[in-house]
Design a protein around this motif. Structure first.
Motif, PDB file in Angstrom:
ATOM      1  N   LEU A   1       0.829  -1.203   0.000  1.00  0.00           N
ATOM      2  CA  LEU A   1       0.000   0.000   0.000  1.00  0.00           C
ATOM      3  C   LEU A   1       0.866   1.257   0.000  1.00  0.00           C
ATOM      4  CD1 LEU A   1      -2.713   1.490   0.247  1.00  0.00           C
ATOM      5  CD2 LEU A   1      -2.601   1.119   2.728  1.00  0.00           C
ATOM      6  N   ALA A   2       1.934   1.246   0.807  1.00  0.00           N
ATOM      7  CA  ALA A   2       2.825   2.411   0.881  1.00  0.00           C
ATOM      8  C   ALA A   2       3.496   2.671  -0.467  1.00  0.00           C
ATOM      9  CB  ALA A   2       3.876   2.199   1.972  1.00  0.00           C
ATOM     10  N   ILE A   3       3.897   1.593  -1.158  1.00  0.00           N
ATOM     11  CA  ILE A   3       4.509   1.757  -2.481  1.00  0.00           C
ATOM     12  C   ILE A   3       3.516   2.413  -3.443  1.00  0.00           C
ATOM     13  CG2 ILE A   3       5.353   0.514  -4.506  1.00  0.00           C
ATOM     14  CD1 ILE A   3       6.576  -1.538  -2.579  1.00  0.00           C
TER      15      ILE A   3
ATOM     16  N   SER B   1      -5.895   2.909  -9.154  1.00  0.00           N
ATOM     17  CA  SER B   1      -6.535   1.606  -8.957  1.00  0.00           C
ATOM     18  C   SER B   1      -5.654   0.666  -8.142  1.00  0.00           C
ATOM     19  CB  SER B   1      -6.875   0.985 -10.318  1.00  0.00           C
ATOM     20  OG  SER B   1      -5.726   0.952 -11.149  1.00  0.00           O
ATOM     21  N   ASP B   2      -4.320   0.763  -8.282  1.00  0.00           N
ATOM     22  CA  ASP B   2      -3.433  -0.088  -7.479  1.00  0.00           C
ATOM     23  C   ASP B   2      -3.545   0.242  -5.997  1.00  0.00           C
ATOM     24  OD1 ASP B   2      -2.517  -1.622  -9.518  1.00  0.00           O
ATOM     25  OD2 ASP B   2      -0.616  -0.583  -9.776  1.00  0.00           O
ATOM     26  N   THR B   3      -3.708   1.537  -5.686  1.00  0.00           N
ATOM     27  CA  THR B   3      -3.885   1.943  -4.281  1.00  0.00           C
ATOM     28  C   THR B   3      -5.188   1.361  -3.732  1.00  0.00           C
ATOM     29  OG1 THR B   3      -2.683   3.995  -4.718  1.00  0.00           O
ATOM     30  CG2 THR B   3      -4.026   3.905  -2.722  1.00  0.00           C
ATOM     31  N   ALA B   4      -6.245   1.449  -4.526  1.00  0.00           N
ATOM     32  CA  ALA B   4      -7.532   0.903  -4.080  1.00  0.00           C
ATOM     33  C   ALA B   4      -7.462  -0.609  -3.913  1.00  0.00           C
ATOM     34  CB  ALA B   4      -8.622   1.280  -5.089  1.00  0.00           C
ATOM     35  N   GLU B   5      -6.778  -1.283  -4.835  1.00  0.00           N
ATOM     36  CA  GLU B   5      -6.644  -2.739  -4.726  1.00  0.00           C
ATOM     37  C   GLU B   5      -5.843  -3.116  -3.475  1.00  0.00           C
ATOM     38  OE1 GLU B   5      -4.982  -6.596  -7.265  1.00  0.00           O
ATOM     39  OE2 GLU B   5      -5.004  -4.599  -8.182  1.00  0.00           O
ATOM     40  N   ALA B   6      -4.801  -2.344  -3.174  1.00  0.00           N
ATOM     41  CA  ALA B   6      -4.005  -2.618  -1.970  1.00  0.00           C
ATOM     42  C   ALA B   6      -4.858  -2.470  -0.714  1.00  0.00           C
ATOM     43  CB  ALA B   6      -2.804  -1.677  -1.913  1.00  0.00           C
ATOM     44  N   LEU B   7      -5.739  -1.487  -0.695  1.00  0.00           N
ATOM     45  CA  LEU B   7      -6.653  -1.305   0.438  1.00  0.00           C
ATOM     46  C   LEU B   7      -7.602  -2.503   0.560  1.00  0.00           C
ATOM     47  CD1 LEU B   7      -7.501   2.466  -0.104  1.00  0.00           C
ATOM     48  CD2 LEU B   7      -6.309   1.533   1.882  1.00  0.00           C
ATOM     49  N   SER B   8      -8.107  -2.975  -0.560  1.00  0.00           N
ATOM     50  CA  SER B   8      -9.024  -4.126  -0.547  1.00  0.00           C
ATOM     51  C   SER B   8      -8.327  -5.383  -0.046  1.00  0.00           C
ATOM     52  CB  SER B   8      -9.588  -4.360  -1.954  1.00  0.00           C
ATOM     53  OG  SER B   8     -10.330  -3.245  -2.395  1.00  0.00           O
TER      54      SER B   8
END
Length: 926
Positions: A732-734, A744-751
């Motif tokens: 998530l930090a990356i 979308s990668d940030t949202a996927e990391a949160l999920s």
């Protein structure tokens, strides 16, 4: 002692005016004073101040004696100057200061600078301070206000203009005469006035010396005595004065200060009134004008003067400015007080000086005015120099020459350098004036150069460093896109720039802008002559990716199809992008649940790559991973496993064990083994994956993201939640560091992180993370995007576990509607929503509704994947469980046996789901 002469009529002054056929009004306008003042001078009612005496002498080309401006008793004296009596001079103290300017009644703000200046001067009397900044930024006005505000702290104030030796000498002479230090008027020794004032400064104390508009620090060094007991304040456009003075950079006025100054100068706001005392409409219109004038006091004064003199409204002025801004910036107005030159005159004179002294520096400034004024990176200049013309290309290639050019521009504050950020900036008003002064042909040439330079400087986002460079250049990209549209710039460079920028924006998750840029690139390519048209298949391919990411699946498919050439297999092999196009078509079919087409297109993509690159090339990795995902969703675990095994073998050989791609393949295979119930193999591979992660743990860039994410999920499935959370938080930090929040990668990391919290019972934290992910997708796309549906489905599960059944039902219904609208009712994700909704009703004992939904889900599964698929077995198993809870044993047994038969055929007798179904049947039989 003789009685001092009383001023009398000035016939010589009047005669010189009439000789030139000037009216008193015309003379007043040239001097910057009023008709009444001219009339009083000519009648002898008052005498011109030293400042206006000097201006009259300069205007008419006569001495003060020839114009009759000196007292009669001095006019009759013709004695030669002898060496000054130093003892008398040293003992003389002027009865008042020498300040040729009255206080500006419209002076506004700048309290921070004034307080800072007073504190510094009082603290360190030996230190010289200089107010530095662009011409018209308000340096002289601040100095005048300082003198009037703090004059009580000084015995004497001297104000001397210092732009040249001659001007400084003239003002020193005026000071000597004005102060009564000498009674001899004609000074024949050119350097004597400076020497006399310097000597006086060395012998007196408690004085303030203001040297206005310093351009030559050597002159000031020569003029100032080595020892003195007073304060020295300079104003200058240069940003460096070496050891002579400490610089105080005068910035543009704040927006509120600008609005107040404009309204006061326009006489729309009384001097003592506050903004709250006038109409909000005035304030709104004044704000719009001030945004255009960028906080430059001279420009604001000109605007206020125009509004006062013409009586036009604020809105009328804004409309006129937007149409003819150069004309308005060149109009100084009648009452210009201490700064007779307009904004245009001030800036254009500076530009002329640079042109004469350093032509290459002028070229650099012209280049900069076509770029966003705060985003001119030195990195860009270096990378794009070859496209900026021969003069700049040669100069930028030599760091010393570039430094000299920047130094030259800094002497007039036409350019600022921010060394830590390796960035240059230009004031927006300098940009406006210099842009408007160029011919249409010159603008076209420079726009072409800048677009070419940005295209050269903009790299493909292959590494983290490339991503950072691209992000720095993005404001320049947007500026160039505006130029391309406004000028209808049809060139290979403009199309290439739009394509590269669109490709980068895809990576950054800015899909709408990417779509816009790629469409524009296509339009340009289509308008170019056939002889220079490049292959546009890559643009169609990237445009398809932009559509696909936004959930515009029909448009995505159409773009991919347009990218395909009508030729044969040989032509497909000759075009590298073709395999990527088939890969994208296959992935799109997979997203839509069309497994047959997905398998066909993915296999074709893999085959093309193998023919072109060989069977062991690292470029095969995306194809193998997508095939593995396809087989997994079809519950063809053996084929999925085989694809991942091949990916691992390729990674090990082509990239090495310690590569993020290898880590991702290992992690995915570990997940596969866990799902299949092959726990021994999963554990063995898990150990290898952990060791691999340790070897690359120092590498935390974007390219390790997939591996971190996959291994984090592996930890979660094994119940090692602490390790899972650590890895997924790192992922998530990356994402946040590389892409920011809206990606979308940030949202996927949160999920993914939410899933780990859900598995360990942290439902509140899981729900919060899913809500944040949903919000990101909504802001990026719309509330109807399939990614939003994915979050809604996960939230429905979490709410169900929390026994918040109404919220769960609402979330699952919303997810189902989105999937159905995007893909159609048979889509696997839409069917899964129905199944989950049925389970939620079942736990509430709403059996009829649960049965209806679960039967509907079963029917949809059979139509989409056939009767022998594991997903059909899952639907049967849920129905068997529902009937068991209602004591409908026959129905439960029927569906349980049907589920077991499919599980044994599709997954094998030892699979966890098969064993779980057997337990259900044992329970039924007992």
């Amino acid at each position: 002692m003789r009685k001092r002469a009383v001023p009398g009529p000035k016939p010589r002054l009047r005669a010189q005016r009439l000789l030139r056929h000037w009216s008193q009004q015309e003379l007043a306008e040239q001097l910057g004073t009023s008709v009444v003042t001219i009339n009083r001078w000519e009648r002898g009612v008052t005498a011109p101040s030293p400042y206006f005496r000097l201006k009259l002498c300069s205007l008419f080309g006569k001495t003060a004696s020839e114009l009759g401006l000196l007292p009669d008793e001095l006019e009759l004296e013709k004695a030669d100057i002898a060496s000054p009596d130093e003892s008398a001079l040293a003992a003389s103290t002027p009865s008042q200061g020498f300040l040729p300017f009255r206080r500006n009644p419209f002076f506004t703000g700048r309290d921070g600078v004034l307080t800072q200046l007073h504190t510094l001067l009082q603290k360190n009397t030996a230190q010289i301070y200089a107010l530095s900044g662009l011409g018209g930024i308000g340096k002289t006005q601040i100095a005048i206000e300082y003198v009037h505000r703090f004059r009580h702290a000084y015995q004497t104030v001297l104000w001397l203009r210092a732009e040249s030796y001659d001007v400084l000498s003239a003002d020193c002479l005026l000071f000597i005469k004005h102060s009564g230090l000498l009674k001899i008027i004609e000074v024949r020794q050119a350097e004597q006035p400076l020497e006399m004032v310097s000597f006086w400064l060395s012998k007196q104390s408690g004085w303030l010396l203001v040297l206005d508009n310093v351009e030559d620090e050597g002159l000031i060094e020569h003029f100032l005595p080595p020892f003195y007991a007073g304060h020295v304040l300079l104003t200058t456009r240069t940003q460096t004065l070496g050891p002579l003075a400490q610089m105080i950079d005068v910035k543009q006025m704040t927006q509120e200060e600008s609005v107040v100054l404009l309204l006061r100068r326009a006489k729309l706001l009384p001097l003592q009134a506050q903004l709250r005392d006038i109409s909000p409409e005035y304030i709104r219109e004044a704000n719009e004008i001030c945004l255009q004038l960028a906080g430059v006091p001279l420009a604001l004064d000109q605007a206020g003067a125009y509004i006062e003199e013409t009586g036009c409204s604020l809105s009328d002025y804004l409309a006129r400015y937007q149409r003819r801004r150069l004309s308005l910036l060149d109009r100084r107005g009648r009452w210009h007080m201490q700064h007779p030159a307009s904004v245009v005159a001030t800036i254009s004179l500076c530009m002329e000086r640079i042109e004469q002294s350093f032509p290459a520096a002028a070229e650099l400034l012209r280049c900069c005015i076509f770029l966003p004024v705060e985003s001119i990176s030195e990195e860009f200049l270096m990378r794009g120099a070859a496209a900026l013309g021969p003069i700049l290309a040669d100069m930028i290639g030599d760091p010393l020459a570039l430094d000299e050019a920047i130094a030259s521009l800094r002497t007039l504050s036409l350019l600022y350098r921010h060394a830590a950020a390796r960035r240059l900036s230009v004031h927006s008003l300098v940009q406006v004036v210099l842009l408007d002064m160029l011919s249409e042909e010159e603008r076209y040439v420079w726009i072409g150069r800048v677009v070419g330079a940005v295209q050269l400087a903009f790299p493909g986002a292959r590494t983290v460093d490339d991503v950072q460079i691209c992000e720095q250049l993005l404001p320049l990209i947007y500026a160039c896109v505006d130029y391309i549209r406004q000028r209808k710039l049809i060139s290979p460079e403009s199309a290439q720039l739009l394509h590269k920028a669109g490709n980068y924006l895809l990576l950054r998750g800015r899909y709408a802008h990417a779509e816009e840029f790629l469409q524009q690139a296509l339009i340009i390519y289509q308008q170019m002559p056939a002889t220079v048209k490049p292959d546009i298949a890559p643009i169609y391919n990237d445009l398809g990716l932009a559509y696909e990411a936004q959930g515009k699946y029909q448009q995505a498919e159409a773009a991919y199809e347009q990218a395909l050439p009508p030729g044969d297999e040989e032509q497909l092999l000759a075009t590298p992008v073709m395999s990527d196009i088939f890969l994208n078509i296959g992935r799109l079919a997979l997203q839509q649940g069309d497994y047959t087409r997905a398998e066909k297109e993915l296999a074709r993509a893999l085959d093309l790559k193998e023919q072109r690159l060989g069977c062991e090339h690292a470029a095969l990795m995306p194809d193998l991973h997508l095939l593995a995902l396809l087989y997994y969703q079809q519950r063809k675990y053996a084929q999925s496993e085989a694809s991942l095994q091949r990916a691992i073998a390729i990674c090990q050989k082509a990239l090495g064990e310690a590569h993020p791609g290898t880590l991702e393949s290992y992690s995915n295979l570990t997940l596969m083994y866990s799902v299949e119930g092959k726990y021994a193999q999963a554990q063995e591979l898990y150990q290898q994956t952990v060791a691999m992660l340790a070897s690359i743990c120092g590498n935390t860039d974007y390219f390790t993201l997939s591996g971190l994410r996959s291994l984090g999920l592996v930890y979660g499935l094994q119940g090692k939640y602490s390790q899972a959370e650590t890895l997924l938080r790192q992922a998530l930090a990356i994402c946040q560091r590389t892409f920011g929040r809206l990606h979308s990668d940030t949202a996927e990391a949160l999920s993914n992180l939410a899933l780990i919290y859900r598995l360990q019972g942290g439902y509140e934290r899981a729900a919060a993370l899913l809500q944040e992910a949903r919000q990101i997708y909504t802001e990026m796309f719309t509330a109807q995007h399939p990614s939003v549906a994915g979050c809604q489905y996960a939230l429905g599960i979490v709410y169900g576990l929390q026994e918040k059944y109404e919220a769960a039902q609402e979330a699952l219904r919303h997810a189902h509607e989105i999937y159905k609208r995007a893909f159609g009712p048979p889509h696997p994700e839409a069917v899964e929503c129905l199944s989950a909704l049925g389970v939620i009703y079942a736990v509430q004992a709403k059996y009829a509704k649960a049965e209806q939904l679960l039967l509907q889900a079963l029917d949809s599964r059979m139509h989409s994947v056939g009767s022998a698929h594991a997903d059909v077995a899952n639907a049967c198993y849920r129905l068997a469980t529902l009937y068991l809870e209602q004591a409908k044993y026959d129905d439960a047994l029927l569906y349980g046996q049907r589920a077991l038969h499919i599980y044994e055929q599709a997954l094998g007798k030892d699979h966890p789901q098969t064993l779980e179904c057997l337990q259900l049947l044992d329970k039924l039989c007992s």
